[in-house]
Write an enzyme that holds these catalytic residues in place. Structure first.
Site, PDB file in Angstrom:
ATOM      1  N   GLU A 174      -1.469  -9.285  -0.986  1.00 27.06           N
ATOM      2  CA  GLU A 174      -3.116  -9.696  -0.660  1.00 27.06           C
ATOM      3  C   GLU A 174      -3.792  -9.282  -1.960  1.00 27.06           C
ATOM      4  OE1 GLU A 174      -3.465  -7.786   3.916  1.00 27.06           O
ATOM      5  OE2 GLU A 174      -3.187  -6.343   2.404  1.00 27.06           O
ATOM      6  N   GLY A 214       0.092  -5.136   0.722  1.00 25.71           N
ATOM      7  CA  GLY A 214      -1.178  -5.107   0.038  1.00 25.71           C
ATOM      8  C   GLY A 214      -0.933  -5.810  -1.698  1.00 25.71           C
ATOM      9  N   GLU A 225       3.945  -5.851   7.214  1.00 26.34           N
ATOM     10  CA  GLU A 225       3.263  -4.881   7.660  1.00 26.34           C
ATOM     11  C   GLU A 225       3.862  -4.699   9.269  1.00 26.34           C
ATOM     12  OE1 GLU A 225       0.375  -6.079   4.567  1.00 26.34           O
ATOM     13  OE2 GLU A 225       1.624  -6.973   5.825  1.00 26.34           O
ATOM     14  N   ALA A 242       1.089  -1.158   0.129  1.00 26.88           N
ATOM     15  CA  ALA A 242       0.047  -0.159  -0.082  1.00 26.88           C
ATOM     16  C   ALA A 242       0.990   1.161  -0.039  1.00 26.88           C
ATOM     17  CB  ALA A 242      -0.786  -0.157   1.261  1.00 26.88           C
TER      18      ALA A 242
END
Length: 258
Positions: A112, A109, A132, A65
């Site tokens: 993911e 992300g 993360e 992200a």
């Protein structure tokens, strides 16, 4: 529609979406996820598309992200108006088959969003991880939920708690990746797979995808019953008649996707 952070093209019955923020290793910002959702919606409505490929660059599928955007938020703003919540799951909700083609980094992300695809074909340069915890947070877009379903609880705990990356070979052994190919062959292999999928009956492919995904949500008895009902419903399709006739007549099937 003109896109700023992705590139979209069509090759026959295959739609290709390329994440395109090279200066940020394809970090998943608000604008990118919004554009990705819009592109998928377009392919969803296009009867001429039977499969979609989601890819990035040779250096990065998506490195995570956009931390600069996340850093500016607090709990209340995320709870009240989380832009990711509106668009993030568009890949997982996409009803047609979707393949992730991964080279380089697929972290946070990026990992993911690759897991939201139906399967991942990776180049030998691919690196997967959920780092993360190094930022003082945990995965927030499915990393703690999809990852253990793909690679086991132990492997998911390892990756999420240490923040380490695993290479393509380890990812294939763990079950996250369906195939590993040389980097220079990645898109050729992925497009061949996508074209193969797109040539099948689209209604049957969509039903198959839904039924496999259902297996992660229900118990075995209910899942088997659901599979049987979907299987029986396919005998109302023109494609079922054509497919079985083609087999009996020893010729290639010509599916009409209905």
């Amino acid at each position: 529609m003109a896109y700023k952070t992705i590139q979209v093209k069509t090759e026959g019955r295959v739609g290709v979406i390329t994440l395109n923020r090279p200066e940020a290793l394809n970090a998943l910002c608000d604008e990118l996820t919004t554009e990705l959702s819009a592109a998928l919606a377009g392919f969803e409505q296009d009867d001429g598309i039977g499969c979609v490929v989601l890819t990035g660059s040779k250096k990065a599928f998506a490195a995570g992200a956009d931390i600069k955007e996340l850093q500016a938020r607090d709990q209340v703003s995320l709870l009240m108006n989380d832009p990711f919540a509106k668009t993030w799951e568009s890949v997982a909700r996409f009803r047609k088959p979707i393949i992730a083609a991964v080279s380089g980094y697929a972290l946070g992300g990026g990992c993911e969003i690759a897991m939201m695809c139906d399967f991942i074909i990776a180049s030998q340069t691919a690196k997967f991880g959920q780092p993360e915890i190094n930022l003082g947070v945990m995965p927030g877009a499915g990393g703690t939920q999809r990852l253990p379903r793909a690679v086991s609880k132990a492997k998911a705990m390892d990756l999420c708690l240490t923040g380490r990356m695993m290479d393509a070979e380890e990812a294939e052994r763990a079950g996250l990746v369906s195939r590993v190919v040389p980097a220079e062959d990645l898109m050729d292999v992925v497009m061949e797979a996508a074209e193969t999928v797109a040539a099948k009956s689209l209604p049957v492919a969509m039903m198959t995808k839904e039924t496999i995904n259902r297996s992660f949500e229900v118990g075995l008895t209910e899942g088997i019953l659901f599979e049987r009902r979907v299987f029986q419903s396919q005998f109302s399709l023109e494609d079922q008649t054509e497919g079985m006739a083609a087999f009996a007549e020893k010729r290639a099937a010509h599916f009409k996707h209905r």
